[in-house]
Design a protein around this motif. Structure first.
Motif, short mmCIF file in Angstrom:
data_model
loop_
_atom_site.label_atom_id
_atom_site.label_comp_id
_atom_site.label_asym_id
_atom_site.label_seq_id
_atom_site.Cartn_x
_atom_site.Cartn_y
_atom_site.Cartn_z
N ARG A 35 36.81 78.64 -25.27
CA ARG A 35 35.75 77.77 -24.86
C ARG A 35 36.11 76.29 -25.13
O ARG A 35 35.68 75.37 -23.95
N LEU A 36 36.20 75.95 -26.49
CA LEU A 36 36.45 74.58 -26.73
C LEU A 36 37.68 74.05 -26.08
O LEU A 36 37.63 73.11 -25.27
N ASN A 37 38.63 74.58 -25.80
CA ASN A 37 40.05 74.22 -25.40
C ASN A 37 40.01 74.43 -23.68
O ASN A 37 39.96 73.39 -22.81
N LYS A 38 39.61 75.43 -23.26
CA LYS A 38 39.59 75.88 -21.72
C LYS A 38 38.52 75.25 -20.80
O LYS A 38 38.63 75.12 -19.58
N GLU A 39 37.39 75.17 -21.66
CA GLU A 39 36.20 74.60 -20.72
C GLU A 39 35.88 72.96 -21.18
O GLU A 39 35.86 72.06 -20.46
N ILE A 40 35.75 72.86 -22.54
CA ILE A 40 35.36 71.58 -22.87
C ILE A 40 36.24 70.68 -22.91
O ILE A 40 36.22 69.33 -22.33
N LEU A 41 37.45 70.83 -23.60
CA LEU A 41 38.69 69.92 -23.39
C LEU A 41 39.08 69.87 -22.04
O LEU A 41 39.59 68.66 -21.72
N GLN A 42 39.37 70.89 -21.16
CA GLN A 42 39.83 70.80 -19.91
C GLN A 42 38.68 69.76 -18.95
O GLN A 42 39.29 69.02 -18.47
N ARG A 43 37.32 69.93 -19.19
CA ARG A 43 36.69 69.16 -18.56
C ARG A 43 36.97 67.42 -18.88
O ARG A 43 36.72 66.91 -17.98
N THR A 44 36.85 67.38 -20.42
CA THR A 44 37.31 66.11 -20.86
C THR A 44 38.30 65.41 -20.15
O THR A 44 38.35 64.31 -19.65
N TYR A 45 39.44 66.42 -19.91
CA TYR A 45 40.70 65.87 -19.44
C TYR A 45 40.41 65.58 -17.78
O TYR A 45 40.52 64.48 -17.42
N GLU A 46 39.81 66.25 -17.17
CA GLU A 46 39.62 66.52 -15.54
C GLU A 46 38.58 65.07 -15.25
O GLU A 46 38.79 64.39 -14.38
N GLU A 47 37.64 65.02 -16.30
CA GLU A 47 36.71 63.83 -15.99
C GLU A 47 37.34 62.27 -16.54
O GLU A 47 36.71 61.43 -16.05
N ASN A 48 38.57 62.57 -17.06
CA ASN A 48 39.05 61.32 -17.51
C ASN A 48 40.31 61.20 -16.95
O ASN A 48 41.30 60.56 -17.73
N GLU A 49 41.05 61.94 -16.28
CA GLU A 49 42.47 62.22 -15.71
C GLU A 49 43.08 60.86 -15.50
O GLU A 49 44.20 60.74 -15.96
N GLU A 50 42.54 59.87 -14.93
CA GLU A 50 43.09 58.64 -14.57
C GLU A 50 43.61 58.03 -15.76
O GLU A 50 44.54 57.52 -15.85
N GLN A 51 42.36 57.80 -16.65
CA GLN A 51 42.78 57.41 -17.93
C GLN A 51 43.92 57.92 -18.65
O GLN A 51 44.54 57.42 -19.20
N PHE A 52 43.67 59.19 -18.75
CA PHE A 52 44.79 59.94 -19.66
C PHE A 52 46.03 59.80 -18.96
O PHE A 52 47.05 59.80 -19.97
N ASN A 53 46.13 59.56 -17.85
CA ASN A 53 47.63 59.54 -17.20
C ASN A 53 48.01 58.13 -17.06
O ASN A 53 49.19 57.74 -16.49
N SER A 54 47.30 57.17 -17.62
CA SER A 54 47.54 55.81 -17.48
C SER A 54 48.68 55.45 -18.63
O SER A 54 48.73 56.13 -19.63
N PRO A 55 49.73 54.62 -18.37
CA PRO A 55 50.65 54.20 -19.55
C PRO A 55 50.17 53.75 -20.81
O PRO A 55 50.58 54.16 -21.92
N SER A 56 48.92 53.15 -20.71
CA SER A 56 48.38 52.79 -22.10
C SER A 56 47.84 53.78 -22.74
O SER A 56 47.59 53.76 -24.05
N PHE A 57 47.56 54.91 -22.42
CA PHE A 57 47.09 55.99 -22.92
C PHE A 57 47.93 57.10 -23.22
O PHE A 57 47.46 58.29 -23.55
N ALA A 58 49.35 56.76 -22.90
CA ALA A 58 50.37 58.09 -23.19
C ALA A 58 50.25 58.60 -24.53
O ALA A 58 50.44 59.61 -24.96
N ASN A 59 50.06 57.89 -25.60
CA ASN A 59 49.87 58.34 -27.10
C ASN A 59 48.78 59.26 -27.21
O ASN A 59 48.87 60.28 -27.80
N ALA A 60 47.69 58.78 -26.64
CA ALA A 60 46.60 59.54 -26.68
C ALA A 60 46.60 60.71 -26.01
O ALA A 60 46.30 61.79 -26.49
N LEU A 61 47.45 60.89 -24.84
CA LEU A 61 47.34 61.97 -24.21
C LEU A 61 48.21 62.98 -24.98
O LEU A 61 47.99 64.35 -25.09
N GLU A 62 49.31 62.69 -25.66
CA GLU A 62 50.15 63.36 -26.26
C GLU A 62 49.38 64.00 -27.47
O GLU A 62 49.65 65.24 -27.93
N ARG A 63 48.55 63.08 -28.15
CA ARG A 63 47.90 63.79 -29.37
C ARG A 63 46.76 64.83 -29.02
O ARG A 63 46.34 65.80 -29.42
#
Length: 182
Positions: free
Chosen positions: A74-102
């Motif tokens: 649940r933590l990964n497949k629902e909560i963190l997945q939803r976190t990603y989906e709701e912030n996908e544009e930010q996660f995929n921006s060049p300035s957020f590359a290191n954060a996306l990797e972590r």
């Protein structure tokens, strides 16, 4: 562990540790406090306390239990997945590359929660908060996590409550929450 006639008062005030609210006691002192009063009341609230043994901590080792499902799926497949989906544009921006990797590294650990050993949090003294607050939080988390790291615990074998708080603090670490440049 029995309370030996003393009441037990437990507080879950992670968000009000001294790292976040300097006037509060550190989390290591707040999570469990023993009442020394003879009237068996919580020293913080004055509420009556039961004279019962303290139960064993919930672990996430048993398939089919809520704790297991939370940490292994649940933590990964629902909560963190939803976190990603709701912030996908930010996660995929060049300035957020290191954060996306972590962030993806954290998710990878949770994909193999039964075998991934816990590690200490990483703190940056330049994360935007005062050095004193960072040092206090780092010392608190070191104290909390040390027994489980020394024991070689995984996301599933450490107490569920510890890994639940730890997971969200790891998310803060991954996205660089305190880094003002994000």
């Amino acid at each position: 562990m029995k309370t030996s006639g003393l009441g037990l008062c437990a507080f879950l005030l992670l968000e009000t540790t001294s790292a976040f609210a300097p006037h509060q006691k550190p989390i290591t002192e707040i999570i469990i406090m023993r009442s020394t009063s003879t009237d068996n009341t919580c020293p913080k609230t004055g509420n009556p306390l039961p004279n019962l043994p303290i139960p064993d901590p919930l672990l996430s080792l048993t398939p089919g239990t809520w704790a297991y499902d939370t940490m292994s799926r649940r933590l990964n497949k629902e909560i963190l997945q939803r976190t990603y989906e709701e912030n996908e544009e930010q996660f995929n921006s060049p300035s957020f590359a290191n954060a996306l990797e972590r962030f993806n590294k954290l998710r990878s650990e949770l994909d193999d929660a039964a075998n991934t050993k816990l590690r200490h949090l990483e703190f940056e003294s330049t994360d935007g908060r005062s050095a004193g607050i960072v040092a206090t939080e780092e010392a608190e988390w070191l104290s909390i996590m040390q027994p489980y790291i020394d024991n070689g615990d995984t996301w599933l074998s450490a107490p569920w409550l510890v890994t639940e708080f730890y997971a969200y603090r790891r998310l803060i670490e991954a996205i660089g929450y305190y880094d003002k440049s994000n």
